[in-house]
Design an enzyme around this catalytic site. Structure first.
Site, mmCIF file in Angstrom:
data_model
loop_
_atom_site.group_PDB
_atom_site.id
_atom_site.type_symbol
_atom_site.label_atom_id
_atom_site.label_comp_id
_atom_site.label_asym_id
_atom_site.label_seq_id
_atom_site.Cartn_x
_atom_site.Cartn_y
_atom_site.Cartn_z
ATOM 1 C CG PHE A 112 -1.980 1.068 1.129
ATOM 2 C CD1 PHE A 112 -3.030 0.969 0.225
ATOM 3 C CD2 PHE A 112 -1.897 2.199 1.921
ATOM 4 C CE1 PHE A 112 -3.983 1.975 0.121
ATOM 5 C CE2 PHE A 112 -2.853 3.211 1.819
ATOM 6 C CZ PHE A 112 -3.893 3.099 0.920
ATOM 7 N NE ARG A 168 -10.485 -2.659 -2.573
ATOM 8 C CZ ARG A 168 -9.802 -2.002 -1.631
ATOM 9 N NH1 ARG A 168 -8.512 -2.220 -1.455
ATOM 10 N NH2 ARG A 168 -10.378 -1.100 -0.885
ATOM 11 C CG ASP A 189 0.312 -2.676 6.475
ATOM 12 O OD1 ASP A 189 -0.748 -3.079 6.976
ATOM 13 O OD2 ASP A 189 0.440 -1.565 5.937
ATOM 14 C CE1 TYR A 246 -8.963 2.168 7.213
ATOM 15 C CE2 TYR A 246 -8.020 3.308 9.100
ATOM 16 C CZ TYR A 246 -7.974 2.973 7.766
ATOM 17 O OH TYR A 246 -6.949 3.431 6.983
ATOM 18 C CE LYS A 247 -7.573 -1.186 5.083
ATOM 19 N NZ LYS A 247 -8.297 -0.553 3.983
#
Lengths: 410, 410
Positions: free
Chosen positions: B126, B369, B197, B222-223
């Site tokens: 990312f 996605r 990560d 938050y995912k």
């Protein structure tokens, strides 16, 4: 002049800000003199936050970033804080913690003054600001000198070795207030940059970042701005430094085009370059709500009341507890919105006060500290607090074992 | 095998995790396939947060730091996340953002490998992780090389110049999953450190930080952890590195004795050294509540369901939209909990899907996605999503001007 309950009541009746207290939730029986550490709860925050959780997050889900404009919270909230500290629109964002913002600003400042290596600060600064400078020095291989002087020596210590002067406007222990305009001017006269920490300033009294020609500022929002425990902080970058890409904490939200997902970093040319990660939506929404109370008043009026409250407290304490030493400047224009006294057993004295509903706090080694948040304090509160302090001091009521047991956070 | 609505219903009836969906608030008419970007709202969060605001902040005020133990939220919440990623008690704290935690870890890792200058990462990482490495390199005067290779070349690129291998376990676009254990072992074999990560891993499937002998890890909450928009991140430090003082973001909360207010920084000898400023109490309280749902299941069960959901989706999409190219690995053990397809007009296709209640997202240049959060998705949801995708693709329903207008956050 001796005061009585009647004359105090008259002062509250005549107080043009008295109506603001009803915007806050203050527990019964509590006189809260610690708004300089954690501001009280504005009543509107809870429902706004519930709405952000249930309606925004719960119903809009990922779409909230666009439809509720979460992505711009740092600048939207920042612009509201900007108005409270005399900053231009677009120069201040809400992000991260004060400590992190200190790091961003110091690194940027050092980059702007490549021939100089001194960060000048004073021993009255809040330790985390000094720690961040130490961390930066350590990381960059030591080509930085953190020069610490006594607060009253800052002006004379400013010389052409100084890259940036880093000061907190109000001393967290004594309330002593630096002259931002004079020191910034002096810093500039030797070619140094000026960075101010406004943790104990923002929301307490007028700050004029633009007029004082300040280069950078940082501050927290959980004291006089009442943003809630651990609320996100802010960082100000003067327009002339906006295009500088000095923030080494180069996260995607500081990128010129975060959603291009480039592999290489290109800093935003705006204050947004001080952003790092994903904004703290819920916390910023709470803070945004808490700022509403400032729409009902102005900082000149708040400062005027703060001075009246603190002067009343000092005169009452002087009369009632003549042996307590005032640790704050006597001139109210040289103080922030707090008053401190010294007592050898300050910790225990403060515990005894808290036990009786008067909440202030203690700072080692011997400071008892009282903050005056004029948004929600009355003259009767302050008068009563002095009365209770007298009872405790005169009766040695602090001298109980339970008042000497230190808690985790003191 | 062709499926029909009845057989799908049977799968939902037989799903041992089906009851978990009722713990979440999902809007009517929405099939939420974006839990890999922002997790859905656990129903208990709102009341817990209201209590934190009204009862804790509102009534305890400054005393909340002790009486509600706010000060330990980073480690209390951290220890709960630790259990979900196979980490030892006391090795993981909740703090700041993923980006900031990347910076802390990279600086620490470089300090632990003084003779080496390479940070090895891949082009599937990312971007913010790469940006933080670039910022660190810039700040420290260039004595760092960020070496980027294709994801499949990481293993061969590991050599004795590498100080730290920095990888995101799951590719945010394709869902391709690295083999954490193999690559960590390989990194160690050349004397490099391994940092992972876990943004797209934590809460989605089992992670075994301890067993894989990982040195450092970071991730967001938050995912798949459903902590809410902008919820605070986490950072893991393996026990053997606990005493290392490498975090250059030396804020007061990482100090060994924050409330001594020393002028000099002394790092905590615990994971707390990764703390910087005042903890985000309200946001961490929300996250803490959101973690409760994991008390009702385990990550092995979640992974099993995630695989079933994603395999169902892939087979249905293959059957219904044969021209859509799968961008994710076909082997479910080599994917995270998401599936991506390529479509030249991916952005518009996704807008058309969202318009019909199927929420996924788009990643440039051509990726659509779909995230599979097994906590709150049913087989019927996934079956229906494939049906709607077919309608849109077969009917060219994405080809409307309004679906081509890009929003701020894409």
């Amino acid at each position: 002049m001796e005061l009585d309950a009647v004359s105090i009541e008259q002062r509250d009746s005549a107080d043009p800000l008295a109506h603001l207290q009803q915007l806050f939730s203050i527990p019964d029986g509590v006189i809260y003199l610690d708004g300089n550490s954690l501001g009280a709860l504005p009543k509107n925050v809870s429902s706004v936050l519930t709405n952000a959780v249930e309606e925004q997050w719960g119903k809009s889900l990922i779409k909230g970033w666009n439809c509720h404009n979460w992505i711009d919270l740092p600048s939207r909230v920042g612009n509201r804080i900007a108005k409270l500290v005399g900053a231009e629109e677009g120069t201040l964002i809400c992000a991260d913690s004060t400590s992190l913002n200190v790091f961003k600003v110091l690194a940027t400042a050092m980059k702007l003054r490549p021939g100089r290596k001194v960060i000048l600060s004073d021993t009255g600064n809040f330790p985390t600001d000094l720690y961040m400078a130490q961390g930066l020095k350590e990381l960059t291989g030591g080509d930085i000198e953190l020069r610490l002087v006594a607060p009253e020596e800052v002006e004379t210590a400013l010389d052409e070795t100084v890259a940036v002067m880093m000061l907190t406007e109000v001393d967290y222990r004594t309330g002593r207030k630096h002259d931002m305009k004079v020191l910034t001017e002096k810093a500039h006269s030797v070619g140094a940059l000026a960075m101010w920490d406004l943790c104990h300033s923002a929301g307490a009294f007028p700050v004029h970042l633009k007029d004082a020609n300040v280069d950078f500022a940082v501050g927290c929002s959980y004291k006089y701005l009442n943003g809630g425990p651990g609320a996100p902080a802010f960082v100000y970058v003067a327009p002339k430094h906006q295009a500088t890409s000095g923030n080494p904490l180069t996260g995607w939200m500081g990128h010129d085009a975060p959603f291009a997902f480039d592999l290489g970093y290109t800093p935003s040319a705006k204050t947004d370059q001080m952003r790092v990660g994903t904004p703290q939506v819920l916390a910023m929404t709470a803070l945004n709500a808490s700022l509403d109370v400032f729409d009902h008043t102005n900082l000149e009026a708040l400062q005027a009341k703060s001075i009246e409250l603190s002067e009343l407290f000092i005169s009452e304490v002087k009369r009632r507890c003549p042996n307590l030493e005032l640790a704050s400047p006597t001139d109210p224009m040289k103080r922030g919105s707090q008053v401190s006294f010294r007592h050898e057993q300050g910790y225990a004295v403060m515990q005894a006060l808290i036990d009786r509903g008067v909440i202030g706090d203690f700072r080692a080694p011997n400071i008892i500290r009282f903050g005056f948040a004029p948004l929600y304090l009355s003259f009767a509160d302050v008068f009563k607090a002095a009365e209770i302090l007298e009872e405790i001091i005169a009766g040695d009521l602090w001298d109980k074992p339970e008042y000497h047991q230190k808690s985790k956070v003191t």
